[in-house]
Design a protein around this motif. Structure first.
Motif, mmCIF file in Angstrom:
data_model
loop_
_atom_site.group_PDB
_atom_site.id
_atom_site.type_symbol
_atom_site.label_atom_id
_atom_site.label_comp_id
_atom_site.label_asym_id
_atom_site.label_seq_id
_atom_site.Cartn_x
_atom_site.Cartn_y
_atom_site.Cartn_z
ATOM 1 N N PHE A 168 12.406 32.785 63.105
ATOM 2 C CA PHE A 168 11.149 32.048 63.223
ATOM 3 C C PHE A 168 11.354 30.542 63.225
ATOM 4 C CE2 PHE A 168 10.439 36.124 61.197
ATOM 5 C CZ PHE A 168 9.409 36.656 61.954
ATOM 6 N N ASP A 169 12.541 30.094 62.820
ATOM 7 C CA ASP A 169 12.855 28.672 62.758
ATOM 8 C C ASP A 169 14.330 28.503 63.083
ATOM 9 O OD1 ASP A 169 13.174 25.998 62.226
ATOM 10 O OD2 ASP A 169 13.015 26.194 60.052
ATOM 11 N N ALA A 170 14.644 27.757 64.136
ATOM 12 C CA ALA A 170 16.033 27.607 64.567
ATOM 13 C C ALA A 170 16.881 26.878 63.539
ATOM 14 C CB ALA A 170 16.089 26.872 65.902
ATOM 15 N N ASN A 171 16.267 26.109 62.648
ATOM 16 C CA ASN A 171 17.021 25.388 61.629
ATOM 17 C C ASN A 171 17.388 26.260 60.431
ATOM 18 O OD1 ASN A 171 16.941 22.781 62.906
ATOM 19 N ND2 ASN A 171 14.775 22.689 62.362
ATOM 20 N N THR A 172 16.848 27.474 60.388
ATOM 21 C CA THR A 172 17.041 28.371 59.252
ATOM 22 C C THR A 172 18.196 29.338 59.494
ATOM 23 O OG1 THR A 172 14.735 28.249 58.536
ATOM 24 C CG2 THR A 172 15.962 30.201 57.887
ATOM 25 N N ALA A 173 18.958 29.599 58.445
ATOM 26 C CA ALA A 173 19.997 30.628 58.492
ATOM 27 C C ALA A 173 20.224 31.140 57.072
ATOM 28 C CB ALA A 173 21.303 30.085 59.063
ATOM 29 N N TYR A 174 20.727 32.369 56.992
ATOM 30 C CA TYR A 174 21.041 33.005 55.716
ATOM 31 C C TYR A 174 22.503 33.444 55.758
ATOM 32 C CZ TYR A 174 15.945 33.342 55.833
ATOM 33 O OH TYR A 174 14.600 33.056 55.958
ATOM 34 N N ALA A 175 23.214 33.278 54.635
ATOM 35 C CA ALA A 175 24.634 33.635 54.581
ATOM 36 C C ALA A 175 24.910 34.496 53.362
ATOM 37 C CB ALA A 175 25.499 32.385 54.547
ATOM 38 N N ALA A 176 25.494 35.677 53.601
ATOM 39 C CA ALA A 176 25.977 36.538 52.516
ATOM 40 C C ALA A 176 27.437 36.198 52.265
ATOM 41 C CB ALA A 176 25.819 38.006 52.895
ATOM 42 N N VAL A 177 27.767 35.889 51.009
ATOM 43 C CA VAL A 177 29.125 35.448 50.657
ATOM 44 C C VAL A 177 29.735 36.439 49.669
ATOM 45 C CG1 VAL A 177 30.525 33.582 49.723
ATOM 46 C CG2 VAL A 177 28.449 33.043 51.040
ATOM 47 N N ASN A 178 30.858 37.025 50.055
ATOM 48 C CA ASN A 178 31.568 37.991 49.220
ATOM 49 C C ASN A 178 32.649 37.257 48.423
ATOM 50 O OD1 ASN A 178 33.672 39.925 48.435
ATOM 51 N ND2 ASN A 178 32.522 41.417 49.628
ATOM 52 N N THR A 179 32.586 37.366 47.088
ATOM 53 C CA THR A 179 33.510 36.620 46.218
ATOM 54 C C THR A 179 34.427 37.555 45.420
ATOM 55 O OG1 THR A 179 31.766 36.552 44.521
ATOM 56 C CG2 THR A 179 31.947 34.658 46.002
ATOM 57 N N LEU A 180 34.642 38.747 45.911
ATOM 58 C CA LEU A 180 35.462 39.729 45.194
ATOM 59 C C LEU A 180 36.880 39.221 44.954
ATOM 60 C CD1 LEU A 180 35.756 42.645 44.082
ATOM 61 C CD2 LEU A 180 36.409 43.346 46.391
ATOM 62 N N ARG A 181 37.447 38.475 45.892
ATOM 63 C CA ARG A 181 38.851 38.064 45.804
ATOM 64 C C ARG A 181 39.111 37.035 44.705
ATOM 65 N NH1 ARG A 181 40.170 37.203 52.169
ATOM 66 N NH2 ARG A 181 38.428 35.785 51.883
ATOM 67 N N ILE A 182 38.051 36.428 44.168
ATOM 68 C CA ILE A 182 38.250 35.497 43.051
ATOM 69 C C ILE A 182 37.674 36.088 41.757
ATOM 70 C CG2 ILE A 182 38.352 33.439 44.504
ATOM 71 C CD1 ILE A 182 35.437 32.885 43.771
ATOM 72 N N ASP A 183 37.561 37.411 41.724
ATOM 73 C CA ASP A 183 37.083 38.133 40.539
ATOM 74 C C ASP A 183 35.665 37.732 40.147
ATOM 75 O OD1 ASP A 183 39.362 39.603 40.358
ATOM 76 O OD2 ASP A 183 40.276 38.432 38.753
ATOM 77 N N ASP A 184 34.872 37.340 41.120
ATOM 78 C CA ASP A 184 33.462 37.016 40.886
ATOM 79 C C ASP A 184 32.638 38.165 41.455
ATOM 80 O OD1 ASP A 184 30.897 36.062 40.724
ATOM 81 O OD2 ASP A 184 31.273 34.199 41.827
#
Length: 395
Positions: A168-184
């Protein structure tokens, strides 16, 4: 493939492209290697999962990524490189490798690849890329120039698992970040509404231990988001400000991706399974009051007890209808087990559904190329057990 992207050509569904990288013709059974570079080199790296994505605006434009982004308009016969190496040139080793850090430092070299590609559904020149070593880049001119827009608290060993470009807005984005490799093991979803200049973490309601692998925005209802996590699916009705479980009867399996297709939500699990939540129309119709409670089955207040009839989807056709009930409410299903009418508030609903099945109702009929009548009479005949009904006619 056990792991990786597979897409069919929007202009020719018998042509399937995926893997590392193959074009397969289902009519002939023949497959052809279409990698932009025949063999891997230091300048052309691939890992296990390479993005293969068609543009949502141009059915002939296909993107493929290793450590650089490529595009083709002839299904892989000819390729054009449209980015430099978007991975980190240098990085610090994480504390999680412990006593092996010294040996790892001796072997350190540029290793990252692009792990997710998100072409904008609103602007053909706008493309987001995320790497498995924690970088996010954006181009607004079709790949001529790239800008590093990584959130400041994302580090080298955090994986940008999936980016969703705003519908709905070209300036918008969502990011899923996987942090398993740093034990988070905490969930991490970031949202930007200014083309990556600033990011906000939006995970309220998703518990620790639910690492998020995917996030998607519903293309029809602004603010409706879905997240695929390590043991289920989560939904947000307010653009990520609050989340709640949408697992329902889904097994506790790692959800690696999900997609909205028409009125259905499809998820892919690490157990090599596909699950579909049929007809998310009621979710699109729900509006959470600001600061208000969630629409969960555990609510016992007066508002939750009142039955509510949700509007059916656009493509509903009814023949034999049967009713299914669970803790969340009731649903009338057609012969394909597709939801026709959905209700909330189970206990208060029983009489309403029974009356619905006993009475003659008027349904509006809509057919392409045919004027819609004001109404059509639809006699309903109860099944003796009260669990199903025949509609004598058709919508």
């Amino acid at each position: 493939a056990a792991s990786g992207y597979v897409v069919d050509d929007p202009a020719d569904p018998d042509c399937v492209i995926g893997g590392k990288l193959t074009r397969y013709d289902r009519r002939t059974g023949q497959a052809q290697n279409i990698l932009p570079v025949p063999v891997q080199t230091e300048d052309f790296r691939m890992l296990r999962t390479e993005p293969v994505v068609f543009s949502p605006l141009d059915p002939h434009l296909l993107f493929f990524a290793g450590n650089t982004l490529w595009q083709t308009r002839d299904r892989g016969d000819h390729w054009e490189k449209i980015s430099p190496d978007l991975s980190r040139a240098n990085y610090e080793l994480p504390a999680s490798i412990g006593k092996y850090k010294e040996d790892a430092a001796k072997q350190a070299h540029r290793r990252g690849v692009i792990y997710t590609v998100a072409p904008s559904p609103l602007n053909a020149n706008r493309i987001w890329c995320g790497t498995d070593d924690g970088l996010i880049h954006l181009t607004t001119d079709g790949g001529k120039t790239w800008t590093n827009v990584t959130p400041p608290n994302v580090s080298a060993w955090q994986k940008i698992s999936l980016i969703e470009a705003g519908h709905f807005d070209a300036n918008t984005a969502y990011a899923a970040v996987n942090t398993l490799r740093i034990d988070d093991l905490r969930p991490h979803i970031f949202a930007t509404r200014d083309s990556g200049k600033t990011w906000t973490e939006i995970v309220n309601g998703i518990p620790d231990g639910q690492i998020v692998n995917a996030v998607r925005e519903d293309p029809k209802r602004k603010g409706l988001l879905f997240a695929g996590a390590e043991r289920g699916v989560y939904v947000s009705f307010d653009d990520g400000a609050n989340w709640e479980s949408l697992r329902l009867n889904l097994p506790a399996s790692s959800v690696r991706d999900l997609i909205i297709k028409g009125d259905d939500l499809a998820v892919a699990t690490h157990g090599r399974g596909f699950w579909i939540l049929d007809n998310i129309t009621p979710l699109r119709q729900f509006n959470r009051p600001e600061g208000g409670p969630a629409p969960t089955s555990s609510r016992t207040d007066e508002a939750a007890a009142r039955p509510h009839l949700h509007r059916a989807g656009e493509d509903v056709r009814v023949g034999l209808v049967h009713r299914r009930e669970d803790e969340a409410g009731s649903v009338l299903l057609d012969q394909r087990n597709h939801a026709v009418l959905q209700f909330t508030a189970r206990e208060a609903l029983r009489v309403h559904v029974r009356n619905f099945l006993d009475l003659q109702r008027r349904f509006q009929r809509r057919r392409v190329g045919e004027a819609a009548p004001d109404h059509v009479e639809m006699p309903l005949v109860n099944d003796p057990r009260g669990n199903s009904a025949h509609l004598l006619g058709a919508l």
